[in-house]
Scaffold this motif. Structure first.
Motif, PDB file in Angstrom:
ATOM      1  N   UNK A 165       0.813  -1.214   0.000  1.00  0.00           N
ATOM      2  CA  UNK A 165       0.000   0.000   0.000  1.00  0.00           C
ATOM      3  C   UNK A 165       0.848   1.267   0.000  1.00  0.00           C
ATOM      4  N   UNK A 166       2.061   1.203   0.554  1.00  0.00           N
ATOM      5  CA  UNK A 166       2.922   2.385   0.573  1.00  0.00           C
ATOM      6  C   UNK A 166       3.511   2.684  -0.799  1.00  0.00           C
ATOM      7  N   UNK A 167       3.252   1.787  -1.764  1.00  0.00           N
ATOM      8  CA  UNK A 167       3.719   1.997  -3.141  1.00  0.00           C
ATOM      9  C   UNK A 167       2.527   1.967  -4.092  1.00  0.00           C
ATOM     10  N   UNK A 168       1.407   2.533  -3.685  1.00  0.00           N
ATOM     11  CA  UNK A 168       0.168   2.431  -4.453  1.00  0.00           C
ATOM     12  C   UNK A 168       0.309   2.978  -5.874  1.00  0.00           C
ATOM     13  N   UNK A 169       1.078   4.047  -6.052  1.00  0.00           N
ATOM     14  CA  UNK A 169       1.270   4.597  -7.405  1.00  0.00           C
ATOM     15  C   UNK A 169       1.953   3.577  -8.306  1.00  0.00           C
ATOM     16  N   UNK A 182      -9.171  -0.127 -17.378  1.00  0.00           N
ATOM     17  CA  UNK A 182      -9.527   0.297 -16.032  1.00  0.00           C
ATOM     18  C   UNK A 182     -10.311  -0.834 -15.350  1.00  0.00           C
ATOM     19  N   UNK A 183      -9.936  -1.205 -14.149  1.00  0.00           N
ATOM     20  CA  UNK A 183     -10.640  -2.278 -13.433  1.00  0.00           C
ATOM     21  C   UNK A 183     -10.955  -1.826 -12.005  1.00  0.00           C
ATOM     22  N   UNK A 184     -11.943  -2.448 -11.374  1.00  0.00           N
ATOM     23  CA  UNK A 184     -12.285  -2.095  -9.985  1.00  0.00           C
ATOM     24  C   UNK A 184     -11.158  -2.480  -9.026  1.00  0.00           C
ATOM     25  N   UNK A 185     -11.036  -1.719  -7.960  1.00  0.00           N
ATOM     26  CA  UNK A 185     -10.010  -1.998  -6.961  1.00  0.00           C
ATOM     27  C   UNK A 185     -10.540  -1.545  -5.589  1.00  0.00           C
ATOM     28  N   UNK A 186     -10.143  -2.270  -4.576  1.00  0.00           N
ATOM     29  CA  UNK A 186     -10.557  -1.919  -3.213  1.00  0.00           C
ATOM     30  C   UNK A 186      -9.339  -1.946  -2.299  1.00  0.00           C
ATOM     31  N   UNK A 187      -9.291  -1.030  -1.373  1.00  0.00           N
ATOM     32  CA  UNK A 187      -8.247  -1.005  -0.351  1.00  0.00           C
ATOM     33  C   UNK A 187      -8.935  -1.143   1.003  1.00  0.00           C
ATOM     34  N   UNK A 188      -8.513  -2.145   1.754  1.00  0.00           N
ATOM     35  CA  UNK A 188      -9.081  -2.363   3.086  1.00  0.00           C
ATOM     36  C   UNK A 188      -7.957  -2.220   4.104  1.00  0.00           C
ATOM     37  N   UNK A 189      -8.044  -1.182   4.900  1.00  0.00           N
ATOM     38  CA  UNK A 189      -7.045  -0.934   5.937  1.00  0.00           C
ATOM     39  C   UNK A 189      -7.486  -1.600   7.233  1.00  0.00           C
ATOM     40  N   UNK A 198     -12.424   1.223   4.538  1.00  0.00           N
ATOM     41  CA  UNK A 198     -12.577   0.654   3.200  1.00  0.00           C
ATOM     42  C   UNK A 198     -12.635   1.771   2.174  1.00  0.00           C
ATOM     43  N   UNK A 199     -11.848   1.629   1.115  1.00  0.00           N
ATOM     44  CA  UNK A 199     -11.892   2.578   0.007  1.00  0.00           C
ATOM     45  C   UNK A 199     -12.143   1.798  -1.276  1.00  0.00           C
ATOM     46  N   UNK A 200     -13.200   2.130  -1.975  1.00  0.00           N
ATOM     47  CA  UNK A 200     -13.534   1.496  -3.246  1.00  0.00           C
ATOM     48  C   UNK A 200     -13.252   2.469  -4.380  1.00  0.00           C
ATOM     49  N   UNK A 201     -12.755   1.956  -5.487  1.00  0.00           N
ATOM     50  CA  UNK A 201     -12.476   2.809  -6.627  1.00  0.00           C
ATOM     51  C   UNK A 201     -12.105   1.998  -7.844  1.00  0.00           C
ATOM     52  N   UNK A 202     -11.349   2.614  -8.721  1.00  0.00           N
ATOM     53  CA  UNK A 202     -10.826   1.941  -9.906  1.00  0.00           C
ATOM     54  C   UNK A 202      -9.355   2.332 -10.047  1.00  0.00           C
ATOM     55  N   UNK A 207      -5.377   5.673  -6.311  1.00  0.00           N
ATOM     56  CA  UNK A 207      -4.154   6.228  -5.725  1.00  0.00           C
ATOM     57  C   UNK A 207      -4.434   7.554  -5.024  1.00  0.00           C
ATOM     58  N   UNK A 208      -5.228   8.407  -5.665  1.00  0.00           N
ATOM     59  CA  UNK A 208      -5.573   9.708  -5.088  1.00  0.00           C
ATOM     60  C   UNK A 208      -6.420   9.522  -3.827  1.00  0.00           C
ATOM     61  N   UNK A 209      -7.354   8.571  -3.868  1.00  0.00           N
ATOM     62  CA  UNK A 209      -8.210   8.311  -2.708  1.00  0.00           C
ATOM     63  C   UNK A 209      -7.398   7.813  -1.516  1.00  0.00           C
ATOM     64  N   UNK A 210      -6.447   6.941  -1.792  1.00  0.00           N
ATOM     65  CA  UNK A 210      -5.591   6.405  -0.738  1.00  0.00           C
ATOM     66  C   UNK A 210      -4.717   7.508  -0.142  1.00  0.00           C
ATOM     67  N   UNK A 211      -4.195   8.363  -1.020  1.00  0.00           N
ATOM     68  CA  UNK A 211      -3.357   9.476  -0.563  1.00  0.00           C
ATOM     69  C   UNK A 211      -4.160  10.419   0.334  1.00  0.00           C
ATOM     70  N   UNK A 212      -5.375  10.750  -0.072  1.00  0.00           N
ATOM     71  CA  UNK A 212      -6.218  11.653   0.713  1.00  0.00           C
ATOM     72  C   UNK A 212      -6.583  11.051   2.066  1.00  0.00           C
ATOM     73  N   UNK A 213      -6.726   9.721   2.094  1.00  0.00           N
ATOM     74  CA  UNK A 213      -7.074   9.037   3.342  1.00  0.00           C
ATOM     75  C   UNK A 213      -5.868   8.861   4.252  1.00  0.00           C
TER      76      UNK A 213
END
Length: 246
Positions: A165-169, A182-189, A198-202, A207-213
């Motif tokens: 996760x620390x290398x999401x980009x 483009x495919x769906x992706x989810x990040x569960x912390x 939980x962050x859902x996106x594509x 990457x932007x959503x994870x950075x903001x969180x």
């Protein structure tokens, strides 16, 4: 006797019944303090000794096991999730083999299944994916070239990506090249912990959503169409389909 036990992903009750019963009987517990809930220590019997392996190296961990064996004490090595997945237990078991110290491995709930449960999804959907890939991107630990994330993504299977996760980009860049779309992706912390997020996106926006969180560690990355897609119903419960597994 040494027991390697999977403590589960976070929730103290997601350890197996067998694992907890052995934990209750242990004389010595070596637990991965940075990842395993300290709530597990409440189940130790009076007089049991606990060591936090977050501040120990391999030699120190083995020394505790060896000394405990000499004193005929039961040892529990408490790992996060399931110890067979990124648990670094083989190097411990190999030394125990050399020392002729008996051990057993008790499986646990992995963070990748806990993450799927958190987002209420199934990895293996008919006509979507029947394969789940568990992997990571390279960091301090190298990844074999043929297992590069870009190559694995070309398969199109459901994926659970650990320790990245620390290398999401970097992850997104490799996945985009591999999937080619483009495919769906989810990040569960911290799946199943009280502060789970939980962050859902594509691939376009995750990457932007994870950075903001501000998520930088202890998160599982799930990727694939299984997260958001149309699918065929399973034959398992089809009223027109009979088989021996019903």
């Amino acid at each position: 006797m040494v027991y390697f036990i999977g403590a589960g992903p976070g929730d103290v009750d997601l350890i197996t019944v067998k694992g907890r019963e052995i934990l209750k009987k242990a004389d010595v517990v070596i637990y991965a303090g940075s990842l395993v809930s300290k709530e597990h220590l409440k189940f130790l019997k009076e007089g049991a000794k606990a060591y936090n392996s977050a501040s120990m190296n391999l030699d120190e961990v083995i020394e505790v096991m060896k000394e405990s064996e000499k004193e005929n004490k039961m040892v529990v090595r408490l790992h996060t999730g399931d110890p067979a997945i990124y648990g670094a237990i083989k190097e411990q078991m190999d030394i125990l083999n050399e020392e002729k110290i008996s051990y057993e491995v008790i499986p646990g709930v992995s963070s990748f299944t806990a993450a799927a449960a958190a987002i209420k999804r199934e990895f293996t959907l008919p006509k979507v994916s029947q394969t789940v890939i568990l992997t990571r991107t390279e960091g301090r630990t190298e990844v074999p070239e043929n297992e590069d994330l870009e190559n694995l993504a070309k398969i199109g299977a459901s994926m659970a990506i650990f320790l990245s996760i620390n290398m999401i980009d970097k992850v997104v860049k490799k996945l985009r090249k591999g999937y080619g779309r483009n495919v769906p992706i989810a990040v569960v912390e911290r799946a199943t912990w009280e502060d789970e997020r939980i962050i859902l996106g594509t691939l376009d926006d995750i990457a932007l959503k994870v950075e903001k969180a501000g998520i930088k560690r202890c998160a599982q990355i799930l990727v694939g169409d299984f997260i958001d897609c149309d699918y065929e119903k399973s034959k398992l419960y089809d009223k027109n389909f009979s088989h021996m597994f019903r």
